[in-house]
Scaffold this motif. Structure first.
Motif, PDB file in Angstrom:
ATOM      1  N   GLU A 275      44.028  -4.074  46.183  1.00  0.00           N
ATOM      2  CA  GLU A 275      43.032  -3.042  46.475  1.00  0.00           C
ATOM      3  C   GLU A 275      43.556  -1.976  47.422  1.00  0.00           C
ATOM      4  O   GLU A 275      43.236  -0.797  47.269  1.00  0.00           O
TER       5      GLU A 275
ATOM      6  N   GLN B  90      37.170   2.774  52.935  1.00  0.00           N
ATOM      7  CA  GLN B  90      36.092   2.291  52.063  1.00  0.00           C
ATOM      8  C   GLN B  90      36.372   0.880  51.562  1.00  0.00           C
ATOM      9  O   GLN B  90      35.471   0.034  51.510  1.00  0.00           O
ATOM     10  N   VAL B  91      37.625   0.614  51.191  1.00  0.00           N
ATOM     11  CA  VAL B  91      37.992  -0.727  50.726  1.00  0.00           C
ATOM     12  C   VAL B  91      37.778  -1.753  51.832  1.00  0.00           C
ATOM     13  O   VAL B  91      37.196  -2.828  51.615  1.00  0.00           O
TER      14      VAL B  91
ATOM     15  N   GLU C 178      35.793  -1.542  54.361  1.00  0.00           N
ATOM     16  CA  GLU C 178      34.352  -1.660  54.626  1.00  0.00           C
ATOM     17  C   GLU C 178      33.699  -2.620  53.641  1.00  0.00           C
ATOM     18  O   GLU C 178      32.804  -3.403  54.016  1.00  0.00           O
ATOM     19  N   ARG C 179      34.146  -2.602  52.382  1.00  0.00           N
ATOM     20  CA  ARG C 179      33.579  -3.508  51.380  1.00  0.00           C
ATOM     21  C   ARG C 179      33.844  -4.967  51.708  1.00  0.00           C
ATOM     22  O   ARG C 179      33.099  -5.854  51.295  1.00  0.00           O
ATOM     23  N   HIS C 180      34.915  -5.218  52.443  1.00  0.00           N
ATOM     24  CA  HIS C 180      35.284  -6.603  52.771  1.00  0.00           C
ATOM     25  C   HIS C 180      34.908  -6.984  54.198  1.00  0.00           C
ATOM     26  O   HIS C 180      35.337  -8.026  54.684  1.00  0.00           O
ATOM     27  N   ARG C 181      34.097  -6.180  54.812  1.00  0.00           N
ATOM     28  CA  ARG C 181      33.639  -6.498  56.164  1.00  0.00           C
ATOM     29  C   ARG C 181      32.488  -7.494  56.113  1.00  0.00           C
ATOM     30  O   ARG C 181      31.538  -7.335  55.339  1.00  0.00           O
TER      31      ARG C 181
END
Length: 279
Positions: free
Chosen positions: A159, A251-252, A254-257
């Protein structure tokens, strides 16, 4: 591609500076590897070599668990060796050497146990390297190491590469680098030919922690800008593209936070082998 030679310079220097965050990224894998090392250690283990020891995390854990053995961590990077030495000043049975393991293994013979956390995927000629290790090993010696599984299962890699303009569809390859040992049949063939009896590797799915703290996303982005495949892609991008890459990387992450952490899915193999000729 990262080669063994790269570790002697800037890459090794950066990893030495970032040892706390690199250790953190492998923290969920480390207990599994450490347990495999202890399980494989011969009963009369005296000499242990940590291959590609980096900043010394695996050496330290092994030295603490096996106080009667002498652990020598060997790495190509002077900066990483300096860091490891600083971390182990109070650990008398751990020492470190800046060298190429394929050149100095005979000097440490007979070796009872080789261990490595993701340090064996960079051999220019793995068959030759593992043969050298076998020749310097004692009867009944063990070899235990971890390596990344297939790239697709390591979302931290795919990613962030996609976010920074890299090729996410790159084919699997045995070229020296982080994913050179991702294919178990290939690894088994190399080890068997080099004089090691292999067993089925243990697959470990784990959380690769890229960021944590009050602003874990910013921490993760900063980490990936220094370590891993995104670092060079961002650094080498044209100025007008660089900000776009960083925005997409943010953004990537943030998606995995999850709360105060940024965790990416990751997967590794843990291999255990014995020197051939021993029942």
């Amino acid at each position: 591609m990262t080669t063994a030679h790269d570790w002697t310079g800037k890459i090794g220097d950066v990893w030495a500076q970032e040892w706390r965050r690199t250790d953190r990224s492998f923290a969920a894998l480390a207990p599994h590897l450490n347990a495999a090392i202890l399980a494989a250690a011969p009963s009369e283990t005296r000499t242990i070599i940590d291959i590609g020891c980096g900043a010394g995390a695996t050496s330290i854990a092994t030295a603490q668990a096996l106080p009667g053995a002498q652990i020598t961590g060997i790495d190509l990077s002077p900066s990483l060796i300096a860091t490891a030495r600083h971390r182990t000043e109070a650990q008398p049975n751990a020492s470190f050497r800046c060298a190429d393991i394929t050149a100095v293994a005979p000097e440490h013979a007979p070796v009872d146990l080789y261990a490595s956390r993701h340090g064996v995927m960079f051999f220019a000629d793995p068959a030759v390297a593992f043969t050298i290790l076998a020749n310097a090993a004692s009867p009944g010696a063990a070899l235990v190491f971890s390596c990344f599984a297939e790239r697709a299962a390591n979302v931290w890699a795919t990613e962030i590469v996609g976010a920074t303009g890299g090729d996410t569809a790159a084919p699997e390859s045995t070229t020296p680098g982080p994913f050179a040992f991702s294919n178990p049949p290939h690894v088994a063939e190399v080890l068997d030919a080099a004089g090691w009896h292999t067993t089925e590797p243990q697959r470990i799915d784990f959380a690769y922690r890229a960021g944590q703290g009050a602003d874990p996303v910013a921490d993760a982005v900063d980490y990936f800008r220094r370590i891993g495949p995104a670092a060079s892609l961002i650094r080498d991008a044209a100025p007008e593209e660089r900000d776009m890459h960083v925005a997409r990387l943010t953004q990537v992450c943030e998606r995995h936070r999850i709360g105060d952490a940024v965790d990416f899915p990751a997967a590794a193999w843990i291999w255990t082998a014995r020197k051939a000729g021993i029942a």
